[in-house]
Design an enzyme around this catalytic site. Structure first.
Site, PDB file in Angstrom:
ATOM      1  N   LYS A   1       0.200   4.346  -0.447  1.00  0.00           N
ATOM      2  CA  LYS A   1      -0.610   5.500   0.228  1.00  0.00           C
ATOM      3  C   LYS A   1      -0.213   6.748  -0.923  1.00  0.00           C
ATOM      4  O   LYS A   1      -0.248   6.456  -2.053  1.00  0.00           O
ATOM      5  CB  LYS A   1      -0.097   5.716   1.732  1.00  0.00           C
ATOM      6  CG  LYS A   1      -0.190   4.384   2.544  1.00  0.00           C
ATOM      7  CD  LYS A   1       0.107   4.553   4.092  1.00  0.00           C
ATOM      8  CE  LYS A   1      -0.158   3.329   4.700  1.00  0.00           C
ATOM      9  NZ  LYS A   1       0.140   3.397   6.195  1.00  0.00           N
TER      10      LYS A   1
ATOM     11  N   HIS B   1      -9.347   1.480   4.874  1.00  0.00           N
ATOM     12  CA  HIS B   1      -8.105   1.418   5.520  1.00  0.00           C
ATOM     13  C   HIS B   1      -8.306   2.444   6.636  1.00  0.00           C
ATOM     14  O   HIS B   1      -9.118   3.219   6.456  1.00  0.00           O
ATOM     15  CB  HIS B   1      -7.111   2.210   4.752  1.00  0.00           C
ATOM     16  CG  HIS B   1      -5.719   2.046   5.184  1.00  0.00           C
ATOM     17  ND1 HIS B   1      -5.228   3.094   6.026  1.00  0.00           N
ATOM     18  CD2 HIS B   1      -4.728   1.231   5.181  1.00  0.00           C
ATOM     19  CE1 HIS B   1      -4.107   2.670   6.365  1.00  0.00           C
ATOM     20  NE2 HIS B   1      -3.552   1.660   5.791  1.00  0.00           N
TER      21      HIS B   1
ATOM     22  N   SER C   1       3.458  -2.121  10.168  1.00  0.00           N
ATOM     23  CA  SER C   1       4.985  -2.165  10.369  1.00  0.00           C
ATOM     24  C   SER C   1       5.541  -3.492  10.173  1.00  0.00           C
ATOM     25  O   SER C   1       6.362  -3.877  10.735  1.00  0.00           O
ATOM     26  CB  SER C   1       5.404  -1.721  11.848  1.00  0.00           C
ATOM     27  OG  SER C   1       5.120  -0.471  12.072  1.00  0.00           O
TER      28      SER C   1
ATOM     29  N   ASN D   1       0.990  -1.149  -0.222  1.00  0.00           N
ATOM     30  CA  ASN D   1      -0.178   0.088   0.045  1.00  0.00           C
ATOM     31  C   ASN D   1       0.913   1.210   0.074  1.00  0.00           C
ATOM     32  O   ASN D   1       1.405   1.579   1.090  1.00  0.00           O
ATOM     33  CB  ASN D   1      -0.908  -0.091   1.001  1.00  0.00           C
ATOM     34  CG  ASN D   1      -1.748   1.253   1.279  1.00  0.00           C
ATOM     35  OD1 ASN D   1      -1.748   2.075   0.467  1.00  0.00           O
ATOM     36  ND2 ASN D   1      -2.645   1.396   2.605  1.00  0.00           N
TER      37      ASN D   1
ATOM     38  N   GLY E   1       2.767   2.438  10.672  1.00  0.00           N
ATOM     39  CA  GLY E   1       3.602   3.447  10.445  1.00  0.00           C
ATOM     40  C   GLY E   1       4.586   4.097  11.754  1.00  0.00           C
ATOM     41  O   GLY E   1       5.103   4.963  11.947  1.00  0.00           O
TER      42      GLY E   1
ATOM     43  N   GLU F   1      -5.193  -4.502  10.464  1.00  0.00           N
ATOM     44  CA  GLU F   1      -4.238  -3.703  10.560  1.00  0.00           C
ATOM     45  C   GLU F   1      -4.481  -2.875  11.918  1.00  0.00           C
ATOM     46  O   GLU F   1      -5.266  -2.015  11.893  1.00  0.00           O
ATOM     47  CB  GLU F   1      -4.400  -2.731   9.622  1.00  0.00           C
ATOM     48  CG  GLU F   1      -3.680  -3.216   8.208  1.00  0.00           C
ATOM     49  CD  GLU F   1      -3.310  -2.204   6.962  1.00  0.00           C
ATOM     50  OE1 GLU F   1      -2.284  -2.356   6.516  1.00  0.00           O
ATOM     51  OE2 GLU F   1      -4.005  -1.005   6.960  1.00  0.00           O
TER      52      GLU F   1
ATOM     53  N   GLU G   1      -6.920   4.922   7.723  1.00  0.00           N
ATOM     54  CA  GLU G   1      -6.669   6.374   7.252  1.00  0.00           C
ATOM     55  C   GLU G   1      -7.707   6.814   6.588  1.00  0.00           C
ATOM     56  O   GLU G   1      -8.045   8.092   6.586  1.00  0.00           O
ATOM     57  CB  GLU G   1      -5.279   6.378   6.578  1.00  0.00           C
ATOM     58  CG  GLU G   1      -4.306   6.172   7.222  1.00  0.00           C
ATOM     59  CD  GLU G   1      -2.906   5.636   6.607  1.00  0.00           C
ATOM     60  OE1 GLU G   1      -2.882   5.679   5.370  1.00  0.00           O
ATOM     61  OE2 GLU G   1      -2.029   5.165   7.232  1.00  0.00           O
TER      62      GLU G   1
HETATM   63  P1  13P Z   1       3.160   0.380   7.601  1.00  0.00           P
HETATM   64  O1  13P Z   1       3.698  -0.777   6.838  1.00  0.00           O
HETATM   65  O2  13P Z   1       3.977   1.662   7.195  1.00  0.00           O
HETATM   66  O3  13P Z   1       3.231   0.397   9.059  1.00  0.00           O
HETATM   67  O4  13P Z   1       1.867   0.628   7.025  1.00  0.00           O
HETATM   68  C1  13P Z   1       0.695  -0.256   7.180  1.00  0.00           C
HETATM   69  C2  13P Z   1      -0.476  -0.009   6.340  1.00  0.00           C
HETATM   70  O5  13P Z   1      -1.263   0.930   6.801  1.00  0.00           O
HETATM   71  C3  13P Z   1      -0.473  -0.844   5.009  1.00  0.00           C
HETATM   72  O6  13P Z   1      -2.187  -0.435   4.557  1.00  0.00           O
END
Ligand code: 13P
Length: 253
Positions: free
Chosen positions: A11, A98, A216, A9, A176, A170, A100
């Site tokens: 982003k 997601h 992560s 992903n 992150g 997640e 976010e």
């Molecule tokens: P990270 O791997 O950067 O923690 O992000 C995970 C994520 O949100 C994947 O959709």
């Protein structure tokens, strides 16, 4: 036998030119890998879907995913991108719900249920995300939170539709942050999600459901996480932007 899946992903990172370079590097490194029952997915910004799809061409078990999908079909919805448009651009999967999008764009389980329907209405596989925030982990309400997200986002589907869905767990506190759920913590939630699906749709649908872990994931923890019985791969953020890290995670599945 259910599929193992490693999905990146990206982003809101990379231009189309950078995206094509990243995908080319990854594909070059995994081209000799046997991808039977394994899928590699690139969750790219919408503007890169067409160019990334053309690099992938007809390579089996490699997919382009959008990171969102409109809950509308067409018309006066400025800025939205429909399932039909995404499919025509080459997307075969879509990340939906997601954290976010839930947090910054106010997407509710009800809206997400419609987005799942729109994806399935075209030939787009939803990767439906769920996960608790830190407070819910600490006060031990995370199972209730995840149950509600899964039920309200997915449990209106027919059995045939549910059989096409991928779920990603997640934990928001691990996204992150560099902090990862332990393999045992993640396994517990994955088994819980599978039990919910089994109770509603039966063992066969539940056994064939791919449930990905996200938060992560990196080369140093990927194989331990993916080796857990109910963890069928990863949804990878930061590490998917680095070709060699992403390749290592793909090789860990
Ligand atoms: P990270 O791997 O950067 O923690 O992000 C995970 C994520 O949100 C994947 O959709």
């Amino acid at each position: 036998m259910r599929n193992k899946i490693v999905a990146g992903n990206w982003k809101m990172n990379t231009t189309p030119v950078e995206g094509v370079a990243l995908v080319s590097e990854v594909l070059d490194a995994v081209k000799d890998m046997e991808l039977n029952h394994k899928k590699v997915v690139f969750g790219v910004p919408a503007v890169s879907i067409t160019s990334v799809a053309s690099i992938i061409g007809d390579i089996a078990n490699v997919h382009v995913a959008s990171q969102n999908i409109s809950s509308y079909d067409s018309g006066a919805y400025t800025g939205e991108i429909s399932a039909t448009m995404l499919e025509a651009s080459g997307a075969t999967m879509a990340i939906i719900g997601h954290s976010e999008r839930r947090e910054y764009f106010g997407e509710s389980n009800q809206v997400l249920a419609t987005k799942v329907d729109k994806a399935l209405g075209r030939r787009i596989t939803p990767i439906y995300c769920c996960g608790e925030v830190l407070e819910e982990r600490k006060n031990n309400t995370f199972q209730t939170v995840i149950k509600t997200q899964v039920e309200e986002g997915l449990f209106h589907l027919s059995m045939e539709e549910m059989a096409k869905v991928v779920i990603a767990y997640e934990p928001v506190w691990a996204i992150g942050t560099g902090e990862t759920a332990s393999p045992e913590q993640a396994q517990e939630v994955h088994a819980f999600i599978r039990s919910l699906v089994s109770a509603k749709y039966g063992n066969e649908v539940a056994d064939n459901l791919s449930i990905l872990y996200g938060g992560s994931m990196k080369p140093s923890n990927a194989s331990e996480l993916i080796s857990m019985v109910d963890i069928d791969g990863g949804l990878v953020g930061g590490a998917s932007l680095n070709a060699s890290d992403f390749v290592e995670i793909i090789k860990a599945m």
